[in-house]
Design an enzyme around this catalytic site. Structure first.
Site, PDB file in Angstrom:
ATOM      1  N   ARG A  15       0.845  -1.209   0.000  1.00 55.45           N
ATOM      2  CA  ARG A  15       0.000   0.000   0.000  1.00 55.45           C
ATOM      3  C   ARG A  15       0.878   1.256   0.000  1.00 55.45           C
ATOM      4  O   ARG A  15       0.992   1.936  -1.017  1.00 55.45           O
ATOM      5  CB  ARG A  15      -0.948  -0.018   1.221  1.00 55.45           C
ATOM      6  CG  ARG A  15      -2.107   0.960   1.114  1.00 55.45           C
ATOM      7  CD  ARG A  15      -1.743   2.394   1.408  1.00 55.45           C
ATOM      8  NE  ARG A  15      -1.205   2.589   2.748  1.00 55.45           N
ATOM      9  CZ  ARG A  15      -0.645   3.716   3.160  1.00 55.45           C
ATOM     10  NH1 ARG A  15      -0.542   4.755   2.353  1.00 55.45           N
ATOM     11  NH2 ARG A  15      -0.156   3.809   4.393  1.00 55.45           N
ATOM     12  N   ASP A  16       1.574   1.503   1.106  1.00 57.12           N
ATOM     13  CA  ASP A  16       2.376   2.736   1.201  1.00 57.12           C
ATOM     14  C   ASP A  16       3.482   2.721   0.146  1.00 57.12           C
ATOM     15  O   ASP A  16       3.867   3.773  -0.389  1.00 57.12           O
ATOM     16  CB  ASP A  16       2.975   2.841   2.611  1.00 57.12           C
ATOM     17  CG  ASP A  16       3.226   4.261   3.049  1.00 57.12           C
ATOM     18  OD1 ASP A  16       3.384   5.129   2.185  1.00 57.12           O
ATOM     19  OD2 ASP A  16       3.301   4.513   4.274  1.00 57.12           O
ATOM     20  N   HIS A 207       4.100   4.306  12.911  1.00 53.58           N
ATOM     21  CA  HIS A 207       4.303   4.200  11.455  1.00 53.58           C
ATOM     22  C   HIS A 207       5.437   5.157  11.103  1.00 53.58           C
ATOM     23  O   HIS A 207       5.293   6.371  11.262  1.00 53.58           O
ATOM     24  CB  HIS A 207       2.994   4.589  10.766  1.00 53.58           C
ATOM     25  CG  HIS A 207       3.054   4.614   9.272  1.00 53.58           C
ATOM     26  ND1 HIS A 207       2.599   3.575   8.490  1.00 53.58           N
ATOM     27  CD2 HIS A 207       3.506   5.552   8.398  1.00 53.58           C
ATOM     28  CE1 HIS A 207       2.756   3.884   7.209  1.00 53.58           C
ATOM     29  NE2 HIS A 207       3.313   5.072   7.124  1.00 53.58           N
ATOM     30  N   HIS A 209       8.758   6.599   8.603  1.00 56.72           N
ATOM     31  CA  HIS A 209       9.467   6.695   7.320  1.00 56.72           C
ATOM     32  C   HIS A 209      10.924   6.982   7.640  1.00 56.72           C
ATOM     33  O   HIS A 209      11.227   7.727   8.571  1.00 56.72           O
ATOM     34  CB  HIS A 209       8.846   7.787   6.436  1.00 56.72           C
ATOM     35  CG  HIS A 209       7.550   7.330   5.832  1.00 56.72           C
ATOM     36  ND1 HIS A 209       7.464   6.832   4.550  1.00 56.72           N
ATOM     37  CD2 HIS A 209       6.314   7.242   6.357  1.00 56.72           C
ATOM     38  CE1 HIS A 209       6.209   6.484   4.303  1.00 56.72           C
ATOM     39  NE2 HIS A 209       5.477   6.717   5.386  1.00 56.72           N
ATOM     40  N   CYS A 240       4.471   9.050   0.699  1.00 51.93           N
ATOM     41  CA  CYS A 240       3.159   9.635   0.429  1.00 51.93           C
ATOM     42  C   CYS A 240       3.242  10.505  -0.821  1.00 51.93           C
ATOM     43  O   CYS A 240       4.067  11.412  -0.895  1.00 51.93           O
ATOM     44  CB  CYS A 240       2.716  10.475   1.623  1.00 51.93           C
ATOM     45  SG  CYS A 240       1.186  11.363   1.304  1.00 51.93           S
TER      46      CYS A 240
HETATM   47  N1  COA Z   1     -13.182   5.410  -3.519  1.00 48.41           N
HETATM   48  C1  COA Z   1     -13.631   5.669  -4.760  1.00 48.41           C
HETATM   49  N2  COA Z   1     -14.284   6.782  -5.124  1.00 48.41           N
HETATM   50  C2  COA Z   1     -14.480   7.703  -4.155  1.00 48.41           C
HETATM   51  C3  COA Z   1     -14.034   7.498  -2.849  1.00 48.41           C
HETATM   52  C4  COA Z   1     -13.355   6.307  -2.536  1.00 48.41           C
HETATM   53  N3  COA Z   1     -12.893   6.067  -1.305  1.00 48.41           N
HETATM   54  N4  COA Z   1     -14.373   8.573  -2.121  1.00 48.41           N
HETATM   55  C5  COA Z   1     -15.037   9.411  -2.933  1.00 48.41           C
HETATM   56  N5  COA Z   1     -15.097   8.876  -4.174  1.00 48.41           N
HETATM   57  C6  COA Z   1     -15.753   9.457  -5.339  1.00 48.41           C
HETATM   58  C7  COA Z   1     -17.159   9.956  -5.022  1.00 48.41           C
HETATM   59  O1  COA Z   1     -18.095   8.908  -5.139  1.00 48.41           O
HETATM   60  C8  COA Z   1     -17.354  11.002  -6.082  1.00 48.41           C
HETATM   61  O2  COA Z   1     -17.643  10.353  -7.299  1.00 48.41           O
HETATM   62  P1  COA Z   1     -18.602  11.047  -8.396  1.00 48.41           P
HETATM   63  O3  COA Z   1     -17.878  12.295  -8.801  1.00 48.41           O
HETATM   64  O4  COA Z   1     -18.670  10.001  -9.451  1.00 48.41           O
HETATM   65  O5  COA Z   1     -19.888  11.303  -7.674  1.00 48.41           O
HETATM   66  C9  COA Z   1     -15.962  11.606  -6.213  1.00 48.41           C
HETATM   67  O6  COA Z   1     -15.047  10.620  -5.708  1.00 48.41           O
HETATM   68  C10 COA Z   1     -15.760  12.874  -5.435  1.00 48.41           C
HETATM   69  O7  COA Z   1     -16.131  12.670  -4.089  1.00 48.41           O
HETATM   70  P2  COA Z   1     -15.559  13.595  -2.930  1.00 48.41           P
HETATM   71  O8  COA Z   1     -16.047  13.099  -1.619  1.00 48.41           O
HETATM   72  O9  COA Z   1     -15.830  15.046  -3.280  1.00 48.41           O
HETATM   73  O10 COA Z   1     -14.020  13.275  -3.002  1.00 48.41           O
HETATM   74  P3  COA Z   1     -12.802  14.228  -3.365  1.00 48.41           P
HETATM   75  O11 COA Z   1     -12.717  14.444  -4.811  1.00 48.41           O
HETATM   76  O12 COA Z   1     -12.812  15.419  -2.471  1.00 48.41           O
HETATM   77  O13 COA Z   1     -11.590  13.262  -2.939  1.00 48.41           O
HETATM   78  C11 COA Z   1     -10.715  11.534  -1.563  1.00 48.41           C
HETATM   79  C12 COA Z   1     -11.461  12.849  -1.603  1.00 48.41           C
HETATM   80  C13 COA Z   1     -10.392  11.242  -0.115  1.00 48.41           C
HETATM   81  C14 COA Z   1     -11.598  10.452  -2.128  1.00 48.41           C
HETATM   82  C15 COA Z   1      -9.427  11.650  -2.402  1.00 48.41           C
HETATM   83  O14 COA Z   1      -8.731  12.809  -2.052  1.00 48.41           O
HETATM   84  C16 COA Z   1      -8.515  10.465  -2.235  1.00 48.41           C
HETATM   85  O15 COA Z   1      -8.865   9.370  -2.611  1.00 48.41           O
HETATM   86  N6  COA Z   1      -7.312  10.658  -1.712  1.00 48.41           N
HETATM   87  C17 COA Z   1      -6.350   9.586  -1.570  1.00 48.41           C
HETATM   88  C18 COA Z   1      -5.389   9.879  -0.521  1.00 48.41           C
HETATM   89  C19 COA Z   1      -4.327   8.834  -0.428  1.00 48.41           C
HETATM   90  O16 COA Z   1      -4.508   7.670  -0.696  1.00 48.41           O
HETATM   91  N7  COA Z   1      -3.150   9.283  -0.005  1.00 48.41           N
HETATM   92  C20 COA Z   1      -2.033   8.430   0.192  1.00 48.41           C
HETATM   93  C21 COA Z   1      -2.141   7.635   1.429  1.00 48.41           C
HETATM   94  S1  COA Z   1      -1.722   8.479   2.890  1.00 48.41           S
HETATM   95 ZN    ZN Z   2       3.380   6.193   5.354  1.00 48.76          ZN
END
Ligand code: COA
Ligand code: ZN
Length: 315
Positions: A15-16, A207, A209, A240
Protein backbone atom coordinates in the site's frame (compact mmCIF):
# COMPACT_ATOMS: atom_id res chain seq x y z
CA UNK A 1 16.87 -1.17 27.69
CA UNK A 2 13.46 -2.43 28.71
CA UNK A 3 11.88 -3.74 25.53
CA UNK A 4 8.85 -5.95 24.84
CA UNK A 5 9.38 -9.67 24.17
CA UNK A 6 7.27 -9.64 21.04
CA UNK A 7 6.40 -7.09 18.38
CA UNK A 8 3.70 -7.31 15.71
CA UNK A 9 4.74 -5.87 12.39
CA UNK A 10 2.15 -4.68 9.90
CA UNK A 11 3.57 -4.88 6.39
CA UNK A 12 2.51 -1.79 4.42
CA UNK A 13 4.71 -2.14 1.33
CA UNK A 14 1.94 -3.13 -1.05
CA UNK A 15 0.00 0.00 0.00
CA UNK A 16 2.38 2.74 1.20
CA UNK A 17 5.06 1.41 -1.14
CA UNK A 18 3.24 0.47 -4.32
CA UNK A 19 1.11 3.66 -4.21
CA UNK A 20 4.07 5.80 -5.32
CA UNK A 21 5.72 3.46 -7.82
CA UNK A 22 5.96 5.28 -11.16
CA UNK A 23 5.20 2.20 -13.28
CA UNK A 24 1.92 0.35 -12.88
CA UNK A 25 2.51 -2.95 -11.10
CA UNK A 26 0.38 -5.77 -12.53
CA UNK A 27 -2.32 -7.03 -10.18
CA UNK A 28 -0.95 -10.58 -10.29
CA UNK A 29 2.43 -9.36 -8.99
CA UNK A 30 0.76 -7.51 -6.12
CA UNK A 31 -1.12 -10.72 -5.26
CA UNK A 32 2.12 -12.70 -5.46
CA UNK A 33 3.85 -10.29 -3.04
CA UNK A 34 0.99 -10.40 -0.53
CA UNK A 35 0.97 -14.21 -0.70
CA UNK A 36 4.74 -14.43 -0.17
CA UNK A 37 4.53 -12.00 2.75
CA UNK A 38 1.84 -14.23 4.25
CA UNK A 39 4.10 -17.25 3.75
CA UNK A 40 7.00 -15.41 5.42
CA UNK A 41 4.87 -15.14 8.57
CA UNK A 42 3.56 -11.56 8.49
CA UNK A 43 0.54 -11.47 10.80
CA UNK A 44 -0.82 -8.17 9.55
CA UNK A 45 -0.70 -6.83 6.00
CA UNK A 46 -2.08 -3.51 4.78
CA UNK A 47 -2.80 -4.88 1.34
CA UNK A 48 -4.03 -1.81 -0.53
CA UNK A 49 -6.16 1.31 -0.19
CA UNK A 50 -9.74 2.09 -1.17
CA UNK A 51 -9.28 5.70 -2.25
CA UNK A 52 -10.24 7.59 -5.40
CA UNK A 53 -8.58 5.82 -8.35
CA UNK A 54 -7.64 9.19 -9.84
CA UNK A 55 -5.86 10.19 -6.61
CA UNK A 56 -3.83 6.96 -6.48
CA UNK A 57 -4.02 5.17 -9.85
CA UNK A 58 -1.49 2.52 -8.71
CA UNK A 59 -4.06 1.07 -6.31
CA UNK A 60 -7.12 1.26 -8.58
CA UNK A 61 -7.19 -2.57 -8.59
CA UNK A 62 -7.86 -2.78 -4.83
CA UNK A 63 -10.98 -4.99 -5.18
CA UNK A 64 -9.24 -7.39 -7.52
CA UNK A 65 -6.16 -7.72 -5.32
CA UNK A 66 -8.31 -8.46 -2.26
CA UNK A 67 -10.33 -11.02 -4.20
CA UNK A 68 -7.27 -12.88 -5.51
CA UNK A 69 -4.97 -13.13 -2.48
CA UNK A 70 -4.75 -16.44 -0.63
CA UNK A 71 -5.66 -15.81 2.98
CA UNK A 72 -4.05 -17.61 5.85
CA UNK A 73 -6.39 -18.00 8.80
CA UNK A 74 -5.24 -15.71 11.60
CA UNK A 75 -3.51 -13.21 9.32
CA UNK A 76 -5.17 -9.80 9.27
CA UNK A 77 -5.61 -8.34 5.78
CA UNK A 78 -6.23 -4.61 6.16
CA UNK A 79 -6.72 -1.68 3.81
CA UNK A 80 -6.43 2.08 4.09
CA UNK A 81 -9.61 4.13 3.66
CA UNK A 82 -10.25 7.90 3.87
CA UNK A 83 -14.09 8.00 4.02
CA UNK A 84 -17.34 5.97 4.10
CA UNK A 85 -17.19 5.17 0.41
CA UNK A 86 -13.75 3.64 0.94
CA UNK A 87 -15.02 1.77 4.00
CA UNK A 88 -17.98 0.34 2.10
CA UNK A 89 -15.69 -0.82 -0.72
CA UNK A 90 -13.18 -2.32 1.73
CA UNK A 91 -15.86 -4.20 3.68
CA UNK A 92 -17.41 -5.52 0.46
CA UNK A 93 -13.93 -6.72 -0.54
CA UNK A 94 -13.68 -8.66 2.72
CA UNK A 95 -10.95 -6.83 4.64
CA UNK A 96 -10.33 -7.98 8.21
CA UNK A 97 -9.41 -4.48 9.36
CA UNK A 98 -9.69 -0.89 8.19
CA UNK A 99 -6.90 1.62 8.64
CA UNK A 100 -8.16 5.18 8.36
CA UNK A 101 -6.15 8.21 7.28
CA UNK A 102 -6.25 11.74 8.67
CA UNK A 103 -3.42 14.25 9.19
CA UNK A 104 -2.61 16.18 12.35
CA UNK A 105 -1.91 19.23 10.17
CA UNK A 106 -4.57 21.01 8.08
CA UNK A 107 -2.38 21.58 5.02
CA UNK A 108 -1.33 17.95 4.68
CA UNK A 109 -4.90 16.75 5.24
CA UNK A 110 -6.14 19.08 2.50
CA UNK A 111 -3.34 17.98 0.15
CA UNK A 112 -3.88 14.30 0.90
CA UNK A 113 -7.64 13.84 1.16
CA UNK A 114 -9.05 17.22 0.05
CA UNK A 115 -10.75 17.77 3.41
CA UNK A 116 -10.16 19.92 6.48
CA UNK A 117 -9.33 17.95 9.62
CA UNK A 118 -12.88 18.54 10.90
CA UNK A 119 -14.40 17.32 7.63
CA UNK A 120 -12.21 14.22 7.82
CA UNK A 121 -13.22 13.57 11.43
CA UNK A 122 -16.88 13.66 10.40
CA UNK A 123 -16.20 11.09 7.65
CA UNK A 124 -14.16 8.91 10.02
CA UNK A 125 -17.03 8.89 12.52
CA UNK A 126 -19.15 7.37 9.76
CA UNK A 127 -16.37 4.91 8.88
CA UNK A 128 -16.21 3.73 12.50
CA UNK A 129 -19.99 3.19 12.51
CA UNK A 130 -20.04 1.28 9.22
CA UNK A 131 -17.11 -0.86 10.35
CA UNK A 132 -18.67 -1.61 13.75
CA UNK A 133 -21.87 -2.79 12.02
CA UNK A 134 -19.78 -5.08 9.79
CA UNK A 135 -17.72 -6.28 12.76
CA UNK A 136 -14.49 -5.06 11.15
CA UNK A 137 -11.84 -3.58 13.45
CA UNK A 138 -10.49 -0.10 12.79
CA UNK A 139 -7.09 1.45 13.41
CA UNK A 140 -7.00 5.23 13.01
CA UNK A 141 -3.75 6.54 11.58
CA UNK A 142 -2.65 10.13 12.11
CA UNK A 143 -0.31 11.38 9.38
CA UNK A 144 2.21 14.17 10.14
CA UNK A 145 1.95 13.31 13.87
CA UNK A 146 5.49 14.48 14.54
CA UNK A 147 5.91 17.21 11.94
CA UNK A 148 4.42 18.42 8.67
CA UNK A 149 6.39 19.13 5.50
CA UNK A 150 4.27 22.29 4.97
CA UNK A 151 3.67 23.59 8.51
CA UNK A 152 6.71 22.29 10.37
CA UNK A 153 6.36 21.42 14.06
CA UNK A 154 3.26 19.62 15.26
CA UNK A 155 3.12 20.32 19.02
CA UNK A 156 2.17 17.40 21.27
CA UNK A 157 -0.77 19.44 22.59
CA UNK A 158 -2.15 19.59 19.09
CA UNK A 159 -1.55 15.88 18.46
CA UNK A 160 -3.29 15.10 21.75
CA UNK A 161 -6.40 17.04 20.64
CA UNK A 162 -6.57 15.05 17.39
CA UNK A 163 -6.15 11.77 19.29
CA UNK A 164 -8.89 12.84 21.74
CA UNK A 165 -11.29 13.54 18.87
CA UNK A 166 -10.64 10.10 17.35
CA UNK A 167 -11.05 8.40 20.72
CA UNK A 168 -14.35 10.29 21.22
CA UNK A 169 -15.52 8.88 17.89
CA UNK A 170 -14.82 5.39 19.22
CA UNK A 171 -11.31 4.63 17.91
CA UNK A 172 -9.72 1.71 19.76
CA UNK A 173 -6.43 1.78 17.87
CA UNK A 174 -4.35 4.85 17.02
CA UNK A 175 -1.39 4.87 14.64
CA UNK A 176 1.05 7.74 14.96
CA UNK A 177 2.60 8.29 11.54
CA UNK A 178 5.82 10.13 10.85
CA UNK A 179 4.94 10.79 7.21
CA UNK A 180 8.17 12.46 6.11
CA UNK A 181 10.68 11.25 8.71
CA UNK A 182 10.71 14.35 10.90
CA UNK A 183 10.44 12.61 14.30
CA UNK A 184 13.37 11.93 16.60
CA UNK A 185 13.53 9.38 19.44
CA UNK A 186 13.25 11.94 22.26
CA UNK A 187 10.18 13.47 20.61
CA UNK A 188 8.57 10.03 20.14
CA UNK A 189 9.21 9.24 23.81
CA UNK A 190 7.78 12.56 24.98
CA UNK A 191 4.67 12.15 22.82
CA UNK A 192 4.01 8.59 23.97
CA UNK A 193 4.72 9.34 27.62
CA UNK A 194 2.07 12.05 27.36
CA UNK A 195 -0.51 10.19 25.27
CA UNK A 196 -0.39 6.61 26.56
CA UNK A 197 -1.50 7.34 30.15
CA UNK A 198 -4.16 9.82 28.96
CA UNK A 199 -5.86 7.31 26.67
CA UNK A 200 -5.72 3.99 28.52
CA UNK A 201 -6.83 0.92 26.59
CA UNK A 202 -5.87 2.34 23.21
CA UNK A 203 -3.72 0.09 21.03
CA UNK A 204 -0.85 2.22 19.71
CA UNK A 205 1.02 1.71 16.45
CA UNK A 206 4.08 3.59 15.21
CA UNK A 207 4.30 4.20 11.45
CA UNK A 208 7.73 5.47 10.44
CA UNK A 209 9.47 6.69 7.32
CA UNK A 210 13.24 6.44 7.19
CA UNK A 211 13.67 9.72 5.31
CA UNK A 212 16.38 10.88 7.72
CA UNK A 213 17.64 7.51 9.01
CA UNK A 214 15.75 7.85 12.30
CA UNK A 215 13.09 5.17 11.80
CA UNK A 216 14.65 2.32 13.81
CA UNK A 217 15.81 4.65 16.63
CA UNK A 218 12.25 6.00 16.77
CA UNK A 219 10.80 2.49 16.87
CA UNK A 220 13.15 1.54 19.72
CA UNK A 221 12.02 4.63 21.62
CA UNK A 222 8.37 3.66 21.09
CA UNK A 223 9.05 0.06 22.15
CA UNK A 224 10.72 1.32 25.33
CA UNK A 225 7.43 3.14 26.03
CA UNK A 226 5.52 -0.13 25.56
CA UNK A 227 4.40 0.09 21.94
CA UNK A 228 4.31 -3.36 20.35
CA UNK A 229 2.71 -2.60 16.96
CA UNK A 230 4.87 -1.20 14.20
CA UNK A 231 4.37 -0.65 10.47
CA UNK A 232 7.15 -1.43 7.99
CA UNK A 233 7.64 -1.85 4.23
CA UNK A 234 9.40 -4.67 2.47
CA UNK A 235 12.72 -3.42 1.07
CA UNK A 236 12.01 0.04 2.48
CA UNK A 237 9.46 0.92 -0.22
CA UNK A 238 7.05 3.71 0.52
CA UNK A 239 6.16 7.36 0.55
CA UNK A 240 3.16 9.63 0.43
CA UNK A 241 2.40 11.06 -3.04
CA UNK A 242 0.94 14.15 -1.36
CA UNK A 243 3.88 14.98 0.93
CA UNK A 244 6.92 16.56 -0.73
CA UNK A 245 10.19 14.92 0.28
CA UNK A 246 8.51 11.71 1.43
CA UNK A 247 10.56 8.55 1.13
CA UNK A 248 10.35 4.92 2.15
CA UNK A 249 9.07 3.36 5.35
CA UNK A 250 11.36 1.56 7.73
CA UNK A 251 12.51 -1.53 5.85
CA UNK A 252 10.72 -4.65 7.14
CA UNK A 253 13.64 -7.06 6.83
CA UNK A 254 16.05 -4.59 8.48
CA UNK A 255 13.60 -4.13 11.36
CA UNK A 256 12.98 -7.87 11.73
CA UNK A 257 16.74 -8.47 11.72
CA UNK A 258 17.24 -5.82 14.41
CA UNK A 259 14.43 -7.24 16.59
CA UNK A 260 15.57 -10.85 16.24
CA UNK A 261 19.18 -9.86 17.01
CA UNK A 262 17.86 -8.47 20.32
CA UNK A 263 15.87 -11.65 20.99
CA UNK A 264 12.50 -10.01 20.29
CA UNK A 265 10.03 -12.33 18.54
CA UNK A 266 8.06 -11.31 15.44
CA UNK A 267 6.81 -14.64 14.08
CA UNK A 268 8.50 -13.77 10.78
CA UNK A 269 10.98 -15.98 8.89
CA UNK A 270 13.81 -13.55 8.04
CA UNK A 271 15.30 -15.65 5.23
CA UNK A 272 11.95 -15.92 3.48
CA UNK A 273 11.37 -12.22 4.01
CA UNK A 274 14.69 -11.39 2.35
CA UNK A 275 13.57 -13.60 -0.54
CA UNK A 276 10.38 -11.52 -0.86
CA UNK A 277 12.44 -8.34 -0.84
CA UNK A 278 14.62 -9.68 -3.70
CA UNK A 279 11.49 -10.45 -5.69
CA UNK A 280 10.08 -6.96 -5.01
CA UNK A 281 13.35 -5.46 -6.30
CA UNK A 282 12.79 -7.40 -9.54
CA UNK A 283 9.19 -6.19 -9.73
CA UNK A 284 10.01 -2.50 -9.24
CA UNK A 285 13.15 -2.82 -11.33
CA UNK A 286 15.64 -1.23 -8.97
CA UNK A 287 17.62 -1.83 -5.79
CA UNK A 288 15.75 -0.85 -2.63
CA UNK A 289 17.20 0.93 0.43
CA UNK A 290 17.27 -2.12 2.76
CA UNK A 291 20.67 -2.90 4.30
CA UNK A 292 20.37 -6.54 5.41
CA UNK A 293 19.59 -7.67 1.86
CA UNK A 294 23.06 -6.37 0.92
CA UNK A 295 25.07 -7.19 4.04
CA UNK A 296 23.31 -10.43 5.05
CA UNK A 297 22.36 -11.02 8.68
CA UNK A 298 24.90 -10.30 11.44
CA UNK A 299 25.28 -14.10 11.86
CA UNK A 300 26.95 -14.18 8.42
CA UNK A 301 30.61 -15.29 8.54
CA UNK A 302 33.39 -14.97 5.95
CA UNK A 303 36.37 -17.29 5.43
CA UNK A 304 39.47 -16.19 7.33
CA UNK A 305 41.94 -14.60 4.84
CA UNK A 306 44.92 -16.82 3.78
CA UNK A 307 47.34 -14.32 5.33
CA UNK A 308 45.64 -14.62 8.70
CA UNK A 309 45.08 -18.42 8.77
CA UNK A 310 48.65 -19.58 9.69
CA UNK A 311 49.07 -16.99 12.46
CA UNK A 312 45.60 -17.80 13.80
CA UNK A 313 46.45 -21.54 14.12
CA UNK A 314 49.69 -20.68 16.02
CA UNK A 315 47.90 -18.21 18.30
N1 COA B 1 -13.18 5.41 -3.52
C1 COA B 1 -13.63 5.67 -4.76
N2 COA B 1 -14.28 6.78 -5.12
C2 COA B 1 -14.48 7.70 -4.16
C3 COA B 1 -14.03 7.50 -2.85
C4 COA B 1 -13.35 6.31 -2.54
N3 COA B 1 -12.89 6.07 -1.30
N4 COA B 1 -14.37 8.57 -2.12
C5 COA B 1 -15.04 9.41 -2.93
N5 COA B 1 -15.10 8.88 -4.17
C6 COA B 1 -15.75 9.46 -5.34
C7 COA B 1 -17.16 9.96 -5.02
O1 COA B 1 -18.09 8.91 -5.14
C8 COA B 1 -17.35 11.00 -6.08
O2 COA B 1 -17.64 10.35 -7.30
P1 COA B 1 -18.60 11.05 -8.40
O3 COA B 1 -17.88 12.30 -8.80
O4 COA B 1 -18.67 10.00 -9.45
O5 COA B 1 -19.89 11.30 -7.67
C9 COA B 1 -15.96 11.61 -6.21
O6 COA B 1 -15.05 10.62 -5.71
C10 COA B 1 -15.76 12.87 -5.43
O7 COA B 1 -16.13 12.67 -4.09
P2 COA B 1 -15.56 13.59 -2.93
O8 COA B 1 -16.05 13.10 -1.62
O9 COA B 1 -15.83 15.05 -3.28
O10 COA B 1 -14.02 13.28 -3.00
P3 COA B 1 -12.80 14.23 -3.36
O11 COA B 1 -12.72 14.44 -4.81
O12 COA B 1 -12.81 15.42 -2.47
O13 COA B 1 -11.59 13.26 -2.94
C11 COA B 1 -10.71 11.53 -1.56
C12 COA B 1 -11.46 12.85 -1.60
C13 COA B 1 -10.39 11.24 -0.11
C14 COA B 1 -11.60 10.45 -2.13
C15 COA B 1 -9.43 11.65 -2.40
O14 COA B 1 -8.73 12.81 -2.05
C16 COA B 1 -8.52 10.47 -2.24
O15 COA B 1 -8.86 9.37 -2.61
N6 COA B 1 -7.31 10.66 -1.71
C17 COA B 1 -6.35 9.59 -1.57
C18 COA B 1 -5.39 9.88 -0.52
C19 COA B 1 -4.33 8.83 -0.43
O16 COA B 1 -4.51 7.67 -0.70
N7 COA B 1 -3.15 9.28 0.00
C20 COA B 1 -2.03 8.43 0.19
C21 COA B 1 -2.14 7.63 1.43
S1 COA B 1 -1.72 8.48 2.89
ZN1 ZN C 1 3.38 6.19 5.35
Amino acid sequence: MRLPERVTICEVGTRDGFQIEPDLIPTEQKVEVVNSLTAAGLERIEVTSFVHPKAVPQLADAEEVMARITRRPGTVYAALVPNEKGAARAIAAGVNAIHTVLSASESHNLANVNMTVDESLAKLGAVLEVAARANVSVGCGISTSFGCPFEGDVPVDHLERVVAQLVDLGAAGIGLADTTGMANPRQVTEALERLMPRFPGIEWTLHTHDTRAMAIPNILAAMACGVTNVDASIGGLGGCPFAPGASGNVCTEDLVHCLHAMGIATGIDLDRLIGVSRRVEQIVGRALPGQVIKAGPSTRRYPVPDTVGPRLSRA
